[in-house]
Design an enzyme around this catalytic site. Structure first.
Site, PDB file in Angstrom:
ATOM      1  N   ASP A 136       0.739   2.123   8.910  1.00 40.68           N
ATOM      2  CA  ASP A 136       0.181   1.491  10.118  1.00 40.68           C
ATOM      3  C   ASP A 136       1.128   1.572  11.311  1.00 40.68           C
ATOM      4  O   ASP A 136       0.703   1.383  12.448  1.00 40.68           O
ATOM      5  CB  ASP A 136      -0.150   0.023   9.853  1.00 40.68           C
ATOM      6  CG  ASP A 136      -1.396  -0.141   8.988  1.00 40.68           C
ATOM      7  OD1 ASP A 136      -2.048   0.872   8.701  1.00 40.68           O
ATOM      8  OD2 ASP A 136      -1.698  -1.283   8.598  1.00 40.68           O
ATOM      9  N   GLY A 138       0.813  -1.220   0.000  1.00 44.68           N
ATOM     10  CA  GLY A 138       0.000   0.000   0.000  1.00 44.68           C
ATOM     11  C   GLY A 138       0.841   1.263   0.000  1.00 44.68           C
ATOM     12  O   GLY A 138       1.978   1.277   0.456  1.00 44.68           O
ATOM     13  N   ARG A 180       1.011  -5.937  -4.875  1.00 43.89           N
ATOM     14  CA  ARG A 180       1.117  -6.806  -3.702  1.00 43.89           C
ATOM     15  C   ARG A 180       1.593  -8.223  -4.040  1.00 43.89           C
ATOM     16  O   ARG A 180       1.428  -9.144  -3.249  1.00 43.89           O
ATOM     17  CB  ARG A 180      -0.238  -6.858  -2.985  1.00 43.89           C
ATOM     18  CG  ARG A 180      -0.644  -5.502  -2.413  1.00 43.89           C
ATOM     19  CD  ARG A 180      -1.878  -5.603  -1.540  1.00 43.89           C
ATOM     20  NE  ARG A 180      -2.288  -4.288  -1.022  1.00 43.89           N
ATOM     21  CZ  ARG A 180      -1.802  -3.735   0.078  1.00 43.89           C
ATOM     22  NH1 ARG A 180      -0.887  -4.356   0.784  1.00 43.89           N
ATOM     23  NH2 ARG A 180      -2.216  -2.537   0.478  1.00 43.89           N
ATOM     24  N   LYS A 208       8.571   0.791   5.204  1.00 43.19           N
ATOM     25  CA  LYS A 208       7.405   1.603   4.862  1.00 43.19           C
ATOM     26  C   LYS A 208       6.140   1.011   5.445  1.00 43.19           C
ATOM     27  O   LYS A 208       5.948  -0.198   5.355  1.00 43.19           O
ATOM     28  CB  LYS A 208       7.268   1.653   3.331  1.00 43.19           C
ATOM     29  CG  LYS A 208       5.969   2.275   2.821  1.00 43.19           C
ATOM     30  CD  LYS A 208       5.227   1.409   1.816  1.00 43.19           C
ATOM     31  CE  LYS A 208       4.593   0.193   2.434  1.00 43.19           C
ATOM     32  NZ  LYS A 208       3.662  -0.531   1.563  1.00 43.19           N
ATOM     33  N   THR A 209       5.303   1.772   6.068  1.00 38.81           N
ATOM     34  CA  THR A 209       3.903   1.440   6.351  1.00 38.81           C
ATOM     35  C   THR A 209       3.299   2.547   7.197  1.00 38.81           C
ATOM     36  O   THR A 209       3.877   2.955   8.200  1.00 38.81           O
ATOM     37  CB  THR A 209       3.700   0.088   7.068  1.00 38.81           C
ATOM     38  OG1 THR A 209       2.328  -0.008   7.453  1.00 38.81           O
ATOM     39  CG2 THR A 209       4.551  -0.079   8.298  1.00 38.81           C
ATOM     40  N   ASP A 241       5.833  -7.620   5.326  1.00 40.06           N
ATOM     41  CA  ASP A 241       5.807  -8.736   4.379  1.00 40.06           C
ATOM     42  C   ASP A 241       6.781  -8.513   3.226  1.00 40.06           C
ATOM     43  O   ASP A 241       7.494  -9.429   2.806  1.00 40.06           O
ATOM     44  CB  ASP A 241       4.397  -8.934   3.817  1.00 40.06           C
ATOM     45  CG  ASP A 241       3.486  -9.672   4.788  1.00 40.06           C
ATOM     46  OD1 ASP A 241       4.017 -10.320   5.712  1.00 40.06           O
ATOM     47  OD2 ASP A 241       2.263  -9.595   4.641  1.00 40.06           O
TER      48      ASP A 241
END
Length: 549
Positions: A205, A81, A145, A202-203, A176
């Protein structure tokens, strides 16, 4: 192409680098630290990564560059994402590569890891890169993805790299994606391909985090964007004084986003999934907790409020997890067709009632009908309930309404619902994320130049001014453990959940009872790009509290 004034101004922004990376490529040397081991399951991880396990942590310092001179042809991939700042990782990588030698080449593989497998790429030049500096999104090459995890895929990747003379691959992604980077690095090493793999954290979240990775990129911008919107809603709630706003925010596995937004805006309620799991809270208990705040505020004449709900909170409610497991079992095999063939919801409800245990049926019965039906609508490819489709913000407002009715509540309770997700994933990066990401990319090239493989680009001391940031790298295997995935033991990067004994949560916990009853809202406003440093380069409240600032 028409551009807004802010777009034009952001293209001109010069990201700040850590002090030791400002010396010029020829004056950057390596300081090696201690050998590393994985966070858990050391023997198993070491056996799976014989060529890349146990390597040393490194930091870059001022000194003579002792790396061997050679032409570098690097491929870069955006995976998963979107997160604000991804473009700047590529820009930093490109600038360091070209500063070392104009002969060096950077390829961008399109649409995520699939681009590497399909040999679908673009070769970057100055004009291409300059159009994306300091901008949000992943549209520079797109993302995807696709997982890189099979021997067949690795063999194809090796062939593509050989065809172009690629010396290194940089994978920009979350836990992941960086797990895939570690496995690919091991394959390349085992087969003597000469190709290095470097990861970048990266994220939005915030769950790719540990003692080494203080913050994943994109988290700062996304939470500031959501917090601006939540602050605006708080101001509106305090003006209209007639609505309770239930705001769902991103975070399937961890509640870092919800907690950071709560620290920035001081809402009346913020649920933390990790606390729900630790206390084994039921849906009824959570609804009672929110209803208590509604009643207390109403008694003070305040029939309004704001509640922040993490996206994945229902998955942390023990009784709800059991219910989902039973529903998955109920519809296993050809039972789905049998269920779908039933005509009315009454018939379907009777089918459900017959198939669930009394305990799970009691949980199912208290759900609003719309949520009940959502649980039986769409299945994922494995035939399981898609919990992410559950509108938890609507679920909790409905449960609270029922609680208030049961209590004979005579005040007013009118709920409005919001979900903030995509709004934050591609925002113009904050100065922090613009600087951090550019540093991660620049730093990734230094790791390549010094021959490291299976390493994560690491920039730390992030709560301080950029001049004091520390750049270096760590073996990705250091973050790994073994987890059960789809019936198999797999090496994966350990997700970082909100620590209930950590300083950010403890600060929230100490203040939330006051925030629940009083109107103590704070309004962070829009991200500021120009102006006083203390406003423009502000770090997250989470990071500041973790560092005791």
């Amino acid at each position: 192409m028409n551009q807004s004034p802010l777009q034009k101004a952001r293209y001109q922004y010069s990201p700040k680098l850590p002090g030791m990376l400002r010396n010029g490529i020829s004056e950057i040397c390596v300081k090696e630290g201690n050998a590393t081991q994985s966070v858990a399951d050391q023997e198993k991880i070491a056996a799976l990564f014989p060529n890349t396990y146990g390597e040393k942590e490194i930091t870059f310092e001022k000194g003579e560059n002792t790396s061997a001179a050679k032409k570098q042809v690097v491929g870069v991939i955006l995976s998963g994402g979107q997160a604000p700042g991804g473009h700047n990782v590529i820009c930093g990588l490109y600038d360091a590569l070209k500063a070392t030698s104009k002969e060096n080449v950077l390829y961008g593989f399109k649409n995520g890891p699939i681009g590497l497998l399909e040999d679908n790429y673009v070769e970057f030049d100055d004009a291409y890169i300059d159009a994306y500096r300091n901008t949000g999104g992943f549209d520079i090459i797109g993302s995807g993805r696709t997982k890189l995890e099979t021997e067949e895929q690795f063999a194809v990747a090796a062939k593509v790299c050989e065809k172009h003379g690629i010396t290194a691959i940089v994978i920009i992604g979350g836990d992941d994606s960086n797990t895939n980077a570690a496995v690919l690095a091991e394959y390349f090493a085992a087969h003597n391909t000469g190709v290095q793999v470097i990861g970048c954290p990266k994220t939005i979240d915030g769950d790719l985090k540990n003692e080494d990775i203080e913050c994943s990129f994109g988290f700062d911008t996304a939470t500031k964007t959501y917090s601006e919107l939540i602050g605006n809603i708080e101001r509106d709630a305090n003006s209209a004084k007639k609505y309770w706003h239930f705001v769902k925010v991103m975070g399937r596995s961890a509640s870092h986003v919800a907690l950071e937004c709560a620290l920035e805006t001081q809402p009346n309620i913020c649920l933390i999934s990790e606390e729900v799991a630790a206390k084994k809270q039921s849906l009824s208990e959570i609804a009672d907790y929110i209803a208590d705040a509604v009643e207390k505020r109403s008694a003070n004449g305040n029939n309004f409020g704001v509640a922040i709900i993490p996206e994945g909170v229902v998955e942390f409610v023990p009784e709800f997890k059991v219910l989902i497991a039973e529903i998955n079992e109920l519809l296993a095999g050809n039972k789905t067709e049998e269920f779908n063939a039933l005509g009315s919801w009454e018939e379907k409800y009777a089918f459900i009632e017959k198939g669930l245990t009394a305990e799970s049926m009691a949980v199912f019965a208290i759900l609003p009908q719309t949520i009940q039906q959502q649980l039986f609508l769409e299945r994922d490819p494995h035939g399981n309930v898609q919990v992410s489709l559950i509108e938890s913000e609507k679920l909790f407002s409905a449960l609270v309404k029922d609680k208030l009715t049961e209590r004979g509540f005579t005040g007013k309770f009118n709920a409005l619902h919001h979900f903030f997700g995509y709004e934050g994933r591609c925002a113009f990066p904050s100065n922090f994320d613009a600087d951090y990401c550019y540093s991660l990319g620049y730093n990734a090239f230094m790791l390549i130049q010094y021959g490291y493989n299976g390493y994560l680009s690491k920039v730390s001391n992030l709560s301080k001014p950029a001049e004091e940031w520390v750049a270096g790298g760590m073996p990705i295997t250091k973050m790994m453990n073994i987890e059960r995935r789809n019936g198999e033991d797999k090496p994966v990067i350990k997700k970082a959940l909100v620590e209930l004994d950590g300083k950010p949560f403890k600060f929230f916990e100490a203040n939330r009872d006051t925030w629940a009853v009083e109107t103590a809202y704070t309004y962070p406003g829009a991200i500021q790009y120009y102006g006083p440093t203390e406003v423009c380069d502000l770090t997250t409240r989470t990071l500041a509290l973790e560092k005791g600032e």
